[in-house]
Design an enzyme around this catalytic site. Structure first.
Site, PDB file in Angstrom:
ATOM      1  CG  ASP A  77      -1.109   0.515   8.116  1.00 47.58           C
ATOM      2  OD1 ASP A  77      -1.897   1.627   7.968  1.00 47.58           O
ATOM      3  OD2 ASP A  77      -0.033   0.582   7.828  1.00 47.58           O
ATOM      4  CE  LYS A  85       0.888   1.561   4.508  1.00 42.31           C
ATOM      5  NZ  LYS A  85       1.564   2.728   5.038  1.00 42.31           N
TER       6      LYS A  85
HETATM    7  O1  C5P Z   1      -1.333  -0.147  14.330  1.00 38.83           O
HETATM    8  P1  C5P Z   1       0.328  -0.262  13.942  1.00 38.83           P
HETATM    9  O2  C5P Z   1       0.568  -1.505  14.577  1.00 38.83           O
HETATM   10  O3  C5P Z   1       0.387  -0.190  12.655  1.00 38.83           O
HETATM   11  O4  C5P Z   1       0.963   0.968  14.812  1.00 38.83           O
HETATM   12  C1  C5P Z   1       2.093   0.884  15.101  1.00 38.83           C
HETATM   13  C2  C5P Z   1       2.257   2.119  16.189  1.00 38.83           C
HETATM   14  O5  C5P Z   1       2.478   3.137  15.607  1.00 38.83           O
HETATM   15  C3  C5P Z   1       1.483   2.081  17.295  1.00 38.83           C
HETATM   16  O6  C5P Z   1       1.929   1.180  18.687  1.00 38.83           O
HETATM   17  C4  C5P Z   1       1.475   3.488  17.635  1.00 38.83           C
HETATM   18  O7  C5P Z   1       2.713   3.676  18.450  1.00 38.83           O
HETATM   19  C5  C5P Z   1       1.589   4.119  16.214  1.00 38.83           C
HETATM   20  N1  C5P Z   1       0.194   4.401  15.713  1.00 38.83           N
HETATM   21  C6  C5P Z   1      -0.544   5.499  16.088  1.00 38.83           C
HETATM   22  N2  C5P Z   1      -1.451   6.058  15.493  1.00 38.83           N
HETATM   23  C7  C5P Z   1      -2.138   5.359  14.659  1.00 38.83           C
HETATM   24  C8  C5P Z   1      -1.409   4.309  14.214  1.00 38.83           C
HETATM   25  C9  C5P Z   1      -0.085   3.746  14.756  1.00 38.83           C
HETATM   26  O8  C5P Z   1       0.035   6.186  17.178  1.00 38.83           O
HETATM   27  N3  C5P Z   1      -3.191   5.613  14.180  1.00 38.83           N
END
Ligand code: C5P
Length: 314
Positions: A155, A22
């Site tokens: 994601d 993506k």
């Molecule tokens: O959801 P994902 O595993 O991709 O997120 C990785 C990290 O990125 C989360 O632990 C958080 O610290 C940060 N994050 C965030 N806000 C989002 C997506 C991700 O703060 N909307």
């Protein structure tokens, strides 16, 4: 690269899937909420850069994974193992006899760079759910799979809707939108691994989160009708400043690619992939060659929103 060998005795033919990368064409980020996550407003599209994933149903419980990239963990921390195990567990009935218990054997050929803002791990995890849904004839609709997937990362949900969607909330609220008029991108792929949590932390440290970033969303229909030259100046990624502040080589590469191509270059997700858009494939190929030859940095021309081969044929 050799095809990984399945380590378990299969009871069905393998199911071959090609999870796509993506890109975040546009990514606005608001101030963190009480749980530490950040509300987003992002235009996400699929790109024609694929992993190869093979799944086989087996007659013993659990999910096993092998991968041709030794740096990828194949244990319970891998999103393929996590999502597929959770779905298999959620559908297992308590009185299931040993004989009918089904598990999954998976083999991954990793082609989407890791820690690159291209959602490769999320795409693999989402496609593992599609595989279980398909192989066990669960007939869960896309929205149910998307909701189930959201707990494993922000994601994953996008991959059940794509190929062009507006993602809000943490990223898990997905609204399909027309595909962009420019159909080609150059992906600039430096050998830099950007840790997403650190980029968000730096975003907070430099106090970049403003409520106003998420209000008055663009007219997406209009944006999708624009040529590459008209669209590029409108695109923003609020994570560029913190990513460039964490990694000065990435900031340097951003400057040098923009200068070399005389063109706006953006970052995808929390980096490290940089990209620019083109209306014509030849223009994208020429730009990718220029970056590779002059800057010795990997660059590839890819189609946006490519046709996907799902539901797949075994
Ligand atoms: O959801 P994902 O595993 O991709 O997120 C990785 C990290 O990125 C989360 O632990 C958080 O610290 C940060 N994050 C965030 N806000 C989002 C997506 C991700 O703060 N909307």
């Amino acid at each position: 690269m050799t095809t990984p060998v399945m380590e378990t005795s299969p009871t069905t033919l393998p199911l071959r899937l090609t999870p796509p990368a993506k890109m975040n064409l546009h990514l606005r980020v608001g101030p963190p909420t009480a749980d530490g996550f950040h509300p987003l407003l992002s235009w996400m599209v699929t790109a024609a850069l694929f992993d190869n994933l093979e799944f086989t149903l087996i007659d013993r419980p659990g999910v096993s994974l092998i991968c041709d990239d030794p740096t990828i963990p194949c244990d319970a921390s891998n999103l393929i193992v996590k999502t597929a195990s959770a779905l298999l567990e959620s559908i297992a009935s308590p009185d299931q006899s040993r004989r009918t218990v089904r598990g999954l054997s998976a083999a991954l050929q990793k082609r989407i760079p890791v820690g690159a803002g291209l959602g490769g791990g999320s795409s693999d995890g989402a496609f593992a759910l599609l595989a279980v849904n398909h192989l066990l004839n669960l007939n869960w609709p896309a929205q149910r799979l998307s909701d189930f997937a959201a707990r494993f990362g922000s994601d994953l949900s996008f991959f059940f809707h794509g190929p062009s969607s507006i993602c809000t909330g943490r990223g898990q609220i997905v609204q399909p939108t027309p595909i962009p008029n420019p159909r080609f991108a150059v992906l600039i792929l430096p050998a830099i691994h950007m840790p997403t949590p650190a980029v968000y932390r730096r975003f907070d440290e430099i106090q970049l989160g403003h409520e106003s970033s998420l209000t008055n969303p663009p007219d997406w229909q209009h944006w999708s009708s624009l040529s590459a030259d008209a669209l590029l100046p409108l695109l923003i990624n609020d994570l560029e400043a913190p990513a460039f502040s964490l990694n000065s080589s990435l900031a340097d590469l951003h400057r040098s690619t923009s200068r070399l191509l005389n063109r706006i270059v953006r970052m995808s997700g929390s980096g490290s992939t940089l990209f620019t858009l083109y209306d014509l494939q030849d223009q994208a190929k020429h730009a990718a060659d220029l970056i590779q030859n002059r800057l010795q940095t990997r660059a590839i021309a890819v189609e946006l929103c490519p046709p996907l081969k799902f539901p797949p044929q075994p």
